[in-house]
Design an enzyme around this catalytic site. Structure first.
Site, PDB file in Angstrom:
ATOM      1  N   GLY A   1       0.895  -1.322   0.256  1.00  0.00           N
ATOM      2  CA  GLY A   1      -0.231  -0.344  -0.112  1.00  0.00           C
ATOM      3  C   GLY A   1       0.810   0.964   0.132  1.00  0.00           C
ATOM      4  O   GLY A   1       2.172   1.161   0.128  1.00  0.00           O
ATOM      5  N   SER A   2       0.600   2.340  -0.158  1.00  0.00           N
ATOM      6  CA  SER A   2       0.777   3.823   0.095  1.00  0.00           C
ATOM      7  C   SER A   2       1.536   4.014   1.173  1.00  0.00           C
ATOM      8  O   SER A   2       2.512   4.725   0.977  1.00  0.00           O
ATOM      9  CB  SER A   2      -0.343   4.585  -1.218  1.00  0.00           C
ATOM     10  OG  SER A   2      -0.988   4.874   0.189  1.00  0.00           O
ATOM     11  N   THR A   3       1.161   3.811   2.552  1.00  0.00           N
ATOM     12  CA  THR A   3       2.157   4.086   3.403  1.00  0.00           C
ATOM     13  C   THR A   3       3.562   3.445   3.536  1.00  0.00           C
ATOM     14  O   THR A   3       4.341   3.277   3.681  1.00  0.00           O
ATOM     15  CB  THR A   3       1.097   3.774   4.793  1.00  0.00           C
ATOM     16  OG1 THR A   3      -0.122   5.053   4.190  1.00  0.00           O
ATOM     17  CG2 THR A   3       1.882   4.498   5.844  1.00  0.00           C
TER      18      THR A   3
ATOM     19  N   GLY B   1       0.350  -1.299   6.020  1.00  0.00           N
ATOM     20  CA  GLY B   1      -0.508  -0.268   6.526  1.00  0.00           C
ATOM     21  C   GLY B   1      -1.452  -0.877   6.663  1.00  0.00           C
ATOM     22  O   GLY B   1      -1.880  -1.704   7.546  1.00  0.00           O
TER      23      GLY B   1
ATOM     24  N   GLY C   1      -6.434  -4.926   3.161  1.00  0.00           N
ATOM     25  CA  GLY C   1      -6.583  -4.772   2.488  1.00  0.00           C
ATOM     26  C   GLY C   1      -7.469  -4.517   0.870  1.00  0.00           C
ATOM     27  O   GLY C   1      -7.412  -4.539  -0.262  1.00  0.00           O
ATOM     28  N   GLY C   2      -7.004  -2.973   0.946  1.00  0.00           N
ATOM     29  CA  GLY C   2      -7.869  -2.747  -0.424  1.00  0.00           C
ATOM     30  C   GLY C   2      -6.850  -2.611  -1.579  1.00  0.00           C
ATOM     31  O   GLY C   2      -6.718  -1.822  -1.819  1.00  0.00           O
TER      32      GLY C   2
ATOM     33  N   GLU D   1      -0.747  -9.797   3.266  1.00  0.00           N
ATOM     34  CA  GLU D   1      -0.567  -9.386   4.937  1.00  0.00           C
ATOM     35  C   GLU D   1      -0.570 -10.196   6.188  1.00  0.00           C
ATOM     36  O   GLU D   1      -0.070 -10.335   6.834  1.00  0.00           O
ATOM     37  CB  GLU D   1      -1.363  -8.455   4.346  1.00  0.00           C
ATOM     38  CG  GLU D   1      -0.544  -7.145   3.042  1.00  0.00           C
ATOM     39  CD  GLU D   1      -1.690  -5.981   3.148  1.00  0.00           C
ATOM     40  OE1 GLU D   1      -1.147  -5.261   2.622  1.00  0.00           O
ATOM     41  OE2 GLU D   1      -3.048  -6.353   3.740  1.00  0.00           O
TER      42      GLU D   1
ATOM     43  N   LYS E   1      -7.634   7.153   9.063  1.00  0.00           N
ATOM     44  CA  LYS E   1      -7.377   5.777   9.319  1.00  0.00           C
ATOM     45  C   LYS E   1      -7.430   5.522  10.638  1.00  0.00           C
ATOM     46  O   LYS E   1      -8.215   4.347  10.444  1.00  0.00           O
ATOM     47  CB  LYS E   1      -6.427   5.402   8.847  1.00  0.00           C
ATOM     48  CG  LYS E   1      -5.619   5.624   7.414  1.00  0.00           C
ATOM     49  CD  LYS E   1      -6.981   4.891   6.358  1.00  0.00           C
ATOM     50  CE  LYS E   1      -6.622   5.988   4.944  1.00  0.00           C
ATOM     51  NZ  LYS E   1      -4.979   5.376   4.399  1.00  0.00           N
TER      52      LYS E   1
END
Length: 232
Positions: free
Chosen positions: A29-31, A84, A97-98, A105, A123
């Site tokens: 993920g982005s983070t 994240g 899970g986005g 994970e 979040k």
């Protein structure tokens, strides 16, 4: 401070928990990607770690930036996972899970002594459920599995749309060859009960409720990063 700057702040704080020589689970993920970039800078300076990626996407970024990787079979016991989350509640229950990597994970997190979650303050929620819950399903018997999920939700007083996740060329497919149903249940008052019920459905491979897995959450906002411990 914009959203990316907050993610970087959370990643910086998580990096302080990583010691040279660690076997490290690396999230998706982005983070998590901001964490990988910062980790790569330390590795370039001689910092020693071995990483286990939770997705092919993360693996590609690690290879590109020079972070050494092993498979989970090669490193079956990990010191720490940094990942994240799509939602975090005060007990550090998570929705993840986005990015479509929830199965790997969860496997990697379960193989770790500790899991640290990094996120921006958007979040952090009082109760899980505003973000649709990803449910990873086997493509075989998809309609039957969907009906079983609807029945489970009804027993728990939940309702909402179940949407099969799409990508540009049809149904989204995970790294493991499965599909994802995004369940828009809204507020989930008993995440433990929902987790147990979903686990009982044969066609459900995994779901995005991560319960009793995170040891710490590092939440970044305009004033900087703060660390939360589980309120269980």
């Amino acid at each position: 401070m914009d959203a990316r700057e907050m993610k970087i702040k959370a990643a910086e704080a998580a990096l302080a928990h990583v010691e040279s020589g660690m076997r490290l689970g690396i999230g998706t993920g982005s983070t998590a990607e901001e964490f990988v970039r910062l980790l790569a800078e330390k590795v370039a300076g001689g910092f020693q770690v071995e990483g286990v990626p939770t997705s092919e996407r993360t693996a590609r970024l690690c290879v590109e930036l020079g972070v050494p990787l092993k498979s989970l079979d090669e490193l079956p016991a990990l010191d720490l996972t940094v990942d994240g989350a799509d939602e975090v509640d005060p007990a550090l229950r998570l929705i993840k899970g986005g990015g479509g990597a929830l199965l790997r994970e969860k496997i990697v997190a379960a193989a770790s002594q500790r899991m640290i979650v990094i996120a921006d303050e958007s979040k952090l929620v009082e109760t899980l459920g505003a973000f649709a819950l990803p449910i990873e399903v086997n493509p075989f018997g998809l309609v039957s599995t969907r009906i079983a999920i609807e029945k489970v939700a009804a027993r728990l007083g939940l309702s909402g749309e179940l949407n099969l996740r799409q990508s540009g060329d049809g149904e989204f497919t995970t790294d493991g060859g499965h599909h994802i149903i995004d369940a828009s249940f809204g507020r989930i008052p008993d995440a433990e009960a929902l987790s147990s019920e979903l686990n009982s459905i044969p066609g459900v491979v995994e779901h995005g409720l991560f319960i009793n897995m995170a040891a710490l959450a590092i939440i970044a906002g305009p004033a900087g990063a703060r660390t939360l411990q589980a309120n269980r």
